[in-house]
Design a protein around this motif. Sequence first.
Motif, mmCIF file in Angstrom:
data_model
loop_
_atom_site.group_PDB
_atom_site.id
_atom_site.type_symbol
_atom_site.label_atom_id
_atom_site.label_comp_id
_atom_site.label_asym_id
_atom_site.label_seq_id
_atom_site.Cartn_x
_atom_site.Cartn_y
_atom_site.Cartn_z
ATOM 1 N N ILE A 271 10.041 -27.598 61.259
ATOM 2 C CA ILE A 271 11.335 -28.249 61.117
ATOM 3 C C ILE A 271 11.321 -29.094 59.853
ATOM 4 N N LEU A 272 12.378 -28.959 59.071
ATOM 5 C CA LEU A 272 12.523 -29.722 57.828
ATOM 6 C C LEU A 272 13.661 -30.714 58.003
ATOM 7 N N THR A 281 16.387 -43.036 57.784
ATOM 8 C CA THR A 281 16.681 -42.082 58.855
ATOM 9 C C THR A 281 16.511 -40.634 58.392
ATOM 10 N N LEU A 282 16.344 -39.756 59.389
ATOM 11 C CA LEU A 282 16.143 -38.330 59.155
ATOM 12 C C LEU A 282 17.344 -37.538 59.645
ATOM 13 N N THR A 283 17.655 -36.452 58.948
ATOM 14 C CA THR A 283 18.691 -35.512 59.368
ATOM 15 C C THR A 283 18.101 -34.112 59.342
ATOM 16 N N LYS A 284 18.263 -33.373 60.428
ATOM 17 C CA LYS A 284 17.702 -32.020 60.506
ATOM 18 C C LYS A 284 18.327 -31.121 59.452
ATOM 19 N N ASN A 285 17.456 -30.415 58.720
ATOM 20 C CA ASN A 285 17.904 -29.404 57.757
ATOM 21 C C ASN A 285 17.824 -28.025 58.397
ATOM 22 N N PHE A 286 16.642 -27.635 58.867
ATOM 23 C CA PHE A 286 16.514 -26.385 59.636
ATOM 24 C C PHE A 286 15.269 -26.456 60.498
ATOM 25 N N ASN A 326 21.202 -24.856 51.715
ATOM 26 C CA ASN A 326 21.891 -24.099 52.758
ATOM 27 C C ASN A 326 21.152 -24.086 54.085
ATOM 28 N N GLY A 327 19.933 -24.633 54.117
ATOM 29 C CA GLY A 327 19.219 -24.789 55.375
ATOM 30 C C GLY A 327 18.655 -23.516 55.954
#
Length: 350
Positions: A271-272, A281-286, A326-327
Amino acid sequence: MAKEKYVAYVSTYTMGDSHGIRVYDVDVENGRFTEKDKVEITNSSYVAISHNRKYLYSITDFGVEAYNILKDGSLELLNFVSINGMRGCYLSTDYTDQYLFVAGYHDGKLTVLRLEEDGSIGAITDEIFHKGMSSQSGRNSRPHVNCARMTHDNKYLLVADQGMDHVNVYRINLDSGKLRLADVIRGDMEAGPRHVKMSQDGRFVYIVNEWECNIDVYSYEEKGDVPYFNRIQSISTLNDYAPQGSAANALSFSADYNYLLSSNVGDNSVILYNVNKEDGTLTKNFCLPISGEFPKDADIFPNNKFVVSLNHESSTLTFFKIDVTNGWMTMNGAPMKLEAPNCIIFHKLA
């Protein structure tokens, strides 16, 4: 202008092969490795590079070994020192490279060793056995020291205890190499804190929890010689449809600290996250599969265009091209065989 050149150091267990560290030339533009050298060492659980980038340290059976990093990235053995205990699982140095910290999963022991000016490992300066019983029976019913990492101000050592579900915060005396407990970051019950990373500016702490499959983000500051940690986020390492029994493993920042990578055993995925450097803070990329079994570690290539996954049970390295805008990620060539890989470090050559 000359292109930057990198090598990658990959540690492995030695089952039928005495070479526990592989050195690879890194093709940054094409996202692949070519084996350059291999080093005889038994059961290299983990490797770390000094902050001055001159020396590499490795776990080995019953101790630690120090290596001089040569100009081409090859390794030259400096010395071996016993840690007076069972084989460790993690090691790191303080930010002035005066001390080496070794985490012991099997015996719940933290060992501090002095480092000499030539990079070799000196005498033990402190030994701490964690004590207690956890709320979970079986594997995690007792202390398992899994990680030891300094805060960027070089004042506190953060020691993750997977069995006790907390991170001990020790103040270090840089003259004596002795530790004193200053605080405890208490996680959720049965969370299983595994690894700790600091943000680029040192204001935020990231703790990956193996059993809870999430990352806890804490703010960090010191007021009047007292450390303060405040949890500001907890974010999953899995997709909603992930199988039960998964466990989070790796935790790696990209070279520019814009992205944080973790891996999941069971789900066999990486997971990136995008990193907000202002608030931490973190936000999910993929979050996507790695085409292997038991991704014990994973890392992002220095150009943020590729990812490599170290698949411990399938004994492979798998490579992926990634698109952070684009994830997505897609397989980049065939898997590379390597028996029981444990961890990886990219190193830029001078």
